[in-house]
Design an enzyme around this catalytic site. Sequence first.
Site, PDB file in Angstrom:
ATOM      1  N   GLY A  76      18.665 -19.189  16.692  1.00  0.00           N
ATOM      2  CA  GLY A  76      19.348 -19.476  15.430  1.00  0.00           C
ATOM      3  C   GLY A  76      19.302 -20.952  15.090  1.00  0.00           C
ATOM      4  N   ASP A  77      19.697 -21.288  13.866  1.00  0.00           N
ATOM      5  CA  ASP A  77      19.759 -22.673  13.385  1.00  0.00           C
ATOM      6  C   ASP A  77      18.399 -23.360  13.392  1.00  0.00           C
ATOM      7  OD1 ASP A  77      22.504 -22.306  13.156  1.00  0.00           O
ATOM      8  OD2 ASP A  77      22.860 -23.021  15.197  1.00  0.00           O
ATOM      9  N   LYS A  89      16.190 -21.912   8.841  1.00  0.00           N
ATOM     10  CA  LYS A  89      15.819 -20.782   7.973  1.00  0.00           C
ATOM     11  C   LYS A  89      16.246 -21.036   6.520  1.00  0.00           C
ATOM     12  CE  LYS A  89      18.267 -18.075  10.619  1.00  0.00           C
ATOM     13  NZ  LYS A  89      18.564 -19.006  11.702  1.00  0.00           N
ATOM     14  N   LYS A 116      16.671 -23.802   4.810  1.00  0.00           N
ATOM     15  CA  LYS A 116      15.794 -24.742   4.103  1.00  0.00           C
ATOM     16  C   LYS A 116      14.488 -24.051   3.701  1.00  0.00           C
ATOM     17  CE  LYS A 116      12.505 -28.317   4.384  1.00  0.00           C
ATOM     18  NZ  LYS A 116      12.036 -29.655   4.644  1.00  0.00           N
ATOM     19  N   GLY A 125      25.075 -19.849   9.324  1.00  0.00           N
ATOM     20  CA  GLY A 125      25.330 -21.089   8.592  1.00  0.00           C
ATOM     21  C   GLY A 125      23.988 -21.666   8.204  1.00  0.00           C
ATOM     22  N   HIS A 126      23.648 -21.597   6.930  1.00  0.00           N
ATOM     23  CA  HIS A 126      22.326 -22.025   6.463  1.00  0.00           C
ATOM     24  C   HIS A 126      22.483 -23.235   5.547  1.00  0.00           C
ATOM     25  CE1 HIS A 126      20.866 -17.602   7.179  1.00  0.00           C
ATOM     26  NE2 HIS A 126      21.204 -18.234   8.281  1.00  0.00           N
ATOM     27  N   GLN A 138      20.587 -15.684  12.313  1.00  0.00           N
ATOM     28  CA  GLN A 138      20.462 -15.825  13.780  1.00  0.00           C
ATOM     29  C   GLN A 138      18.975 -15.924  14.170  1.00  0.00           C
ATOM     30  OE1 GLN A 138      22.840 -12.947  12.759  1.00  0.00           O
ATOM     31  NE2 GLN A 138      24.083 -14.748  12.386  1.00  0.00           N
ATOM     32  N   THR A 186      24.111 -11.717  19.380  1.00  0.00           N
ATOM     33  CA  THR A 186      24.939 -11.220  18.286  1.00  0.00           C
ATOM     34  C   THR A 186      24.797  -9.695  18.261  1.00  0.00           C
ATOM     35  OG1 THR A 186      25.566 -11.593  15.974  1.00  0.00           O
ATOM     36  CG2 THR A 186      23.190 -11.440  16.438  1.00  0.00           C
ATOM     37  N   VAL A 210      28.953 -23.395  11.073  1.00  0.00           N
ATOM     38  CA  VAL A 210      30.092 -22.487  10.914  1.00  0.00           C
ATOM     39  C   VAL A 210      31.296 -22.966  11.716  1.00  0.00           C
ATOM     40  CG1 VAL A 210      30.886 -20.101  11.298  1.00  0.00           C
ATOM     41  CG2 VAL A 210      28.600 -20.525  10.422  1.00  0.00           C
ATOM     42  N   ARG A 229      30.684 -26.598  16.404  1.00  0.00           N
ATOM     43  CA  ARG A 229      30.437 -26.826  17.833  1.00  0.00           C
ATOM     44  C   ARG A 229      29.141 -27.604  18.047  1.00  0.00           C
ATOM     45  NH1 ARG A 229      30.625 -20.856  20.180  1.00  0.00           N
ATOM     46  NH2 ARG A 229      29.658 -20.483  18.162  1.00  0.00           N
ATOM     47  N   LEU A 264      10.188 -31.580  13.215  1.00  0.00           N
ATOM     48  CA  LEU A 264       9.194 -32.337  13.975  1.00  0.00           C
ATOM     49  C   LEU A 264       9.607 -33.810  14.016  1.00  0.00           C
ATOM     50  CD1 LEU A 264       6.401 -32.071  15.369  1.00  0.00           C
ATOM     51  CD2 LEU A 264       5.362 -32.711  13.197  1.00  0.00           C
ATOM     52  N   ASP A 265      10.234 -34.276  12.929  1.00  0.00           N
ATOM     53  CA  ASP A 265      10.649 -35.679  12.817  1.00  0.00           C
ATOM     54  C   ASP A 265      11.644 -36.085  13.907  1.00  0.00           C
ATOM     55  OD1 ASP A 265      12.148 -33.764  11.018  1.00  0.00           O
ATOM     56  OD2 ASP A 265      13.566 -35.418  11.058  1.00  0.00           O
ATOM     57  N   SER A 270       8.051 -28.623   8.493  1.00  0.00           N
ATOM     58  CA  SER A 270       9.165 -29.283   7.811  1.00  0.00           C
ATOM     59  C   SER A 270       9.435 -30.623   8.479  1.00  0.00           C
ATOM     60  CB  SER A 270      10.394 -28.381   7.891  1.00  0.00           C
ATOM     61  OG  SER A 270      11.545 -29.084   7.522  1.00  0.00           O
TER      62      SER A 270
HETATM   63  P1  GDP Z   1      19.564 -22.093   9.805  1.00  0.00           P
HETATM   64  O1  GDP Z   1      20.799 -21.479  10.352  1.00  0.00           O
HETATM   65  O2  GDP Z   1      18.332 -21.584  10.477  1.00  0.00           O
HETATM   66  O3  GDP Z   1      19.458 -22.008   8.307  1.00  0.00           O
HETATM   67  O4  GDP Z   1      19.637 -23.641  10.172  1.00  0.00           O
HETATM   68  P2  GDP Z   1      20.933 -24.611  10.016  1.00  0.00           P
HETATM   69  O5  GDP Z   1      21.086 -24.970   8.588  1.00  0.00           O
HETATM   70  O6  GDP Z   1      22.093 -24.029  10.728  1.00  0.00           O
HETATM   71  O7  GDP Z   1      20.475 -25.846  10.893  1.00  0.00           O
HETATM   72  C1  GDP Z   1      19.304 -26.561  10.614  1.00  0.00           C
HETATM   73  C2  GDP Z   1      19.685 -28.025  10.329  1.00  0.00           C
HETATM   74  O8  GDP Z   1      18.520 -28.810  10.361  1.00  0.00           O
HETATM   75  C3  GDP Z   1      20.296 -28.236   8.963  1.00  0.00           C
HETATM   76  O9  GDP Z   1      21.213 -29.282   9.044  1.00  0.00           O
HETATM   77  C4  GDP Z   1      19.101 -28.631   8.106  1.00  0.00           C
HETATM   78  O10 GDP Z   1      19.460 -29.454   6.992  1.00  0.00           O
HETATM   79  C5  GDP Z   1      18.307 -29.430   9.096  1.00  0.00           C
HETATM   80  N1  GDP Z   1      16.843 -29.406   8.911  1.00  0.00           N
HETATM   81  C6  GDP Z   1      16.048 -28.388   8.483  1.00  0.00           C
HETATM   82  N2  GDP Z   1      14.756 -28.750   8.547  1.00  0.00           N
HETATM   83  C7  GDP Z   1      14.720 -30.014   9.030  1.00  0.00           C
HETATM   84  C8  GDP Z   1      13.679 -30.920   9.363  1.00  0.00           C
HETATM   85  O11 GDP Z   1      12.501 -30.637   9.238  1.00  0.00           O
HETATM   86  N3  GDP Z   1      14.063 -32.145   9.865  1.00  0.00           N
HETATM   87  C9  GDP Z   1      15.354 -32.494  10.052  1.00  0.00           C
HETATM   88  N4  GDP Z   1      15.629 -33.682  10.559  1.00  0.00           N
HETATM   89  N5  GDP Z   1      16.366 -31.657   9.750  1.00  0.00           N
HETATM   90  C10 GDP Z   1      16.053 -30.431   9.270  1.00  0.00           C
HETATM   91  P1  IMO Z   2      22.254 -18.846  11.856  1.00  0.00           P
HETATM   92  O1  IMO Z   2      21.923 -17.754  10.855  1.00  0.00           O
HETATM   93  C1  IMO Z   2      23.269 -19.893  15.952  1.00  0.00           C
HETATM   94  C2  IMO Z   2      25.749 -17.049  18.184  1.00  0.00           C
HETATM   95  C3  IMO Z   2      27.159 -17.457  18.554  1.00  0.00           C
HETATM   96  C4  IMO Z   2      27.300 -16.698  19.868  1.00  0.00           C
HETATM   97  C5  IMO Z   2      26.563 -15.392  19.580  1.00  0.00           C
HETATM   98  C6  IMO Z   2      27.450 -14.233  19.152  1.00  0.00           C
HETATM   99  O2  IMO Z   2      22.937 -20.012  11.270  1.00  0.00           O
HETATM  100  O3  IMO Z   2      21.048 -19.178  12.660  1.00  0.00           O
HETATM  101  P2  IMO Z   2      28.724 -13.645  16.882  1.00  0.00           P
HETATM  102  O4  IMO Z   2      29.794 -14.379  16.141  1.00  0.00           O
HETATM  103  O5  IMO Z   2      27.494 -13.389  16.076  1.00  0.00           O
HETATM  104  O6  IMO Z   2      29.219 -12.394  17.560  1.00  0.00           O
HETATM  105  O7  IMO Z   2      28.311 -14.650  18.088  1.00  0.00           O
HETATM  106  O8  IMO Z   2      25.649 -15.684  18.552  1.00  0.00           O
HETATM  107  N1  IMO Z   2      25.436 -17.150  16.741  1.00  0.00           N
HETATM  108  C7  IMO Z   2      24.636 -18.079  16.202  1.00  0.00           C
HETATM  109  N2  IMO Z   2      24.040 -19.149  16.779  1.00  0.00           N
HETATM  110  N3  IMO Z   2      23.072 -19.617  14.651  1.00  0.00           N
HETATM  111  C8  IMO Z   2      23.639 -18.542  14.065  1.00  0.00           C
HETATM  112  O9  IMO Z   2      23.355 -18.148  12.807  1.00  0.00           O
HETATM  113  C9  IMO Z   2      24.510 -17.745  14.841  1.00  0.00           C
HETATM  114  N4  IMO Z   2      25.252 -16.638  14.593  1.00  0.00           N
HETATM  115  C10 IMO Z   2      25.797 -16.275  15.762  1.00  0.00           C
HETATM  116  O10 IMO Z   2      27.251 -18.841  18.745  1.00  0.00           O
HETATM  117  O11 IMO Z   2      26.616 -17.360  20.893  1.00  0.00           O
HETATM  118 MG    MG Z   3      22.639 -22.010  11.140  1.00  0.00          MG
END
Ligand code: GDP
Ligand code: IMO
Ligand code: MG
Length: 430
Positions: free
Chosen positions: A12-13, A16, A18, A40-41, A224, A239, A300, A303, A332-333, A413
């Site tokens: 996750g994170d 996606k 962006k 959290g996107h 995720q 999850t 979200v 943490r 990559l940056d 990216s």
């Molecule tokens: P998601 O859950 O997959 O949508 O990702 P999140 O938004 O939770 O976390 C990705 C974080 O990395 C966010 O703060 C974005 O703004 C940031 N981000 C996305 N692409 C890039 C990148 O290429 N470089 C940097 N430095 N940050 C990025």
């Molecule tokens: P995005 O879409 C990262 C993790 C939680 C925990 C496990 C189970 O932003 O990538 P849950 O509340 O789903 O039962 O928690 O999954 N988790 C994530 N980790 N990015 C997420 O979403 C997540 N959604 C849940 O931290 O380990």
């Molecule tokens: Mg996220």
Amino acid sequence: MANVAVVGAQWGDEGKGKIVDWLSSRADVVVRFQGGHNAGHTLVINGVEYKLSLLPSGVVRQSKLSVIGNGVVFDPWAFIREVNAIKDKGVSVTPENLIVAENVPLILPVHSALDKAREEAKGAGKIGTTGRGIGPAYEDKVARRAIRLCDLTDEAVLVEKVDALLAHHNALFRALGAPEMTPADILDPLREIAPQVLPYAAVVWKQLDELRRAGKRILFEGAQGTMLDIDHGTYPYVTSSNTVAGNAAAGSGMGPRAVGYVLGICKAYTTRVGSGPFPTELKDEIGELIGQKGKEFGVVTGRKRRCGWFDAVMVRQAVKTGGIDGIALTKLDVLDGFDEIKVCVGYRLDGKELDYYPSNAGAQARVEPIYETFEGWKDTTRGARSWAELPAQAVKYVRHIEELIQAPVALLSTSPERDDTILMTDPFAD
Ligand code: GDP
Ligand code: IMO
Ligand code: MG
């Protein structure tokens, strides 16, 4: 015309949000098909940051149709809060450009209460959930006692279903020593929120079928990532839904051929939030530095995310189990300026080498990564918008990752900003 599914290929994170926002300029419809407001996107558009949890990341583009599919677990209060927050940022959100499947199961206050009570009871062995009630809501769906959005239109059915739901949940609360709930605790807030959410309810499968037949392009937005998938992830530290693209069809009410191209998103390193195994985790100053440079804090829950080197074995597994056609490599940056960069190319377990991540929880915790070391680069990749702007060593790193994971990098990216994105292969091309 290829529709595209965007899924996380790590924990996750991966970025996606962006990538979905960027790609949605080429799509007509953006569909969330699993997860809930545990996601959290983050989108950054001309310096303005948007954080979305339950709403599809295409919502900021107003003219696109945003869809919450039946595979999502839907908290009506979180939904209205998020709609209001995004409206406050000047984005127009109406039932014209945002619809929710009428058969979506609801997350109720019982679910988040149970999620939190269970985590507390587990103590050190906790999963580290987001506490949003995701797991308990999916449990009720599978156990056939969920309240669904369409139930809010029928008072008699609703009352009956809430009674059945509480017979189950109050027994659990008694066992956990937590306070029990009355039917009014559930019904009153539901009756209050119903007129606000019901205007968004729609027969999503039917609308998607019509849109598809009219040649509209659909972008499926996963939440995720593969290693959090209920089947393919680091069970039980996962999850409660299938996060792989195979779920995009079932989670939106379309057939498997609705998805033409699967785009996996992964960071140029690895992060994880919550408990569970993480072979390439760096518990040293390098891990700290990656976290600082990458601003690795959860959207979200706030943490701190655990950080480590890129794990090519795990991403290759995500490519295979999820049918990933190409990768968007993000952040990559963040690796700019490192003297050397490591990549995990295999695992060692009990004296043997493995080319895959085993399923057994004990083995998952014990495997040791086998690393290849790369020379870093001094020049910056940040903000690069063409392949030619990248330092030679960064190009080498990307090319080697492609070989290791057995999938091409379709997008790259180089910052959080929408347009700091390099397109190599258009996932929407036929
Ligand atoms: P998601 O859950 O997959 O949508 O990702 P999140 O938004 O939770 O976390 C990705 C974080 O990395 C966010 O703060 C974005 O703004 C940031 N981000 C996305 N692409 C890039 C990148 O290429 N470089 C940097 N430095 N940050 C990025
Ligand atoms: P995005 O879409 C990262 C993790 C939680 C925990 C496990 C189970 O932003 O990538 P849950 O509340 O789903 O039962 O928690 O999954 N988790 C994530 N980790 N990015 C997420 O979403 C997540 N959604 C849940 O931290 O380990
Ligand atoms: Mg996220």
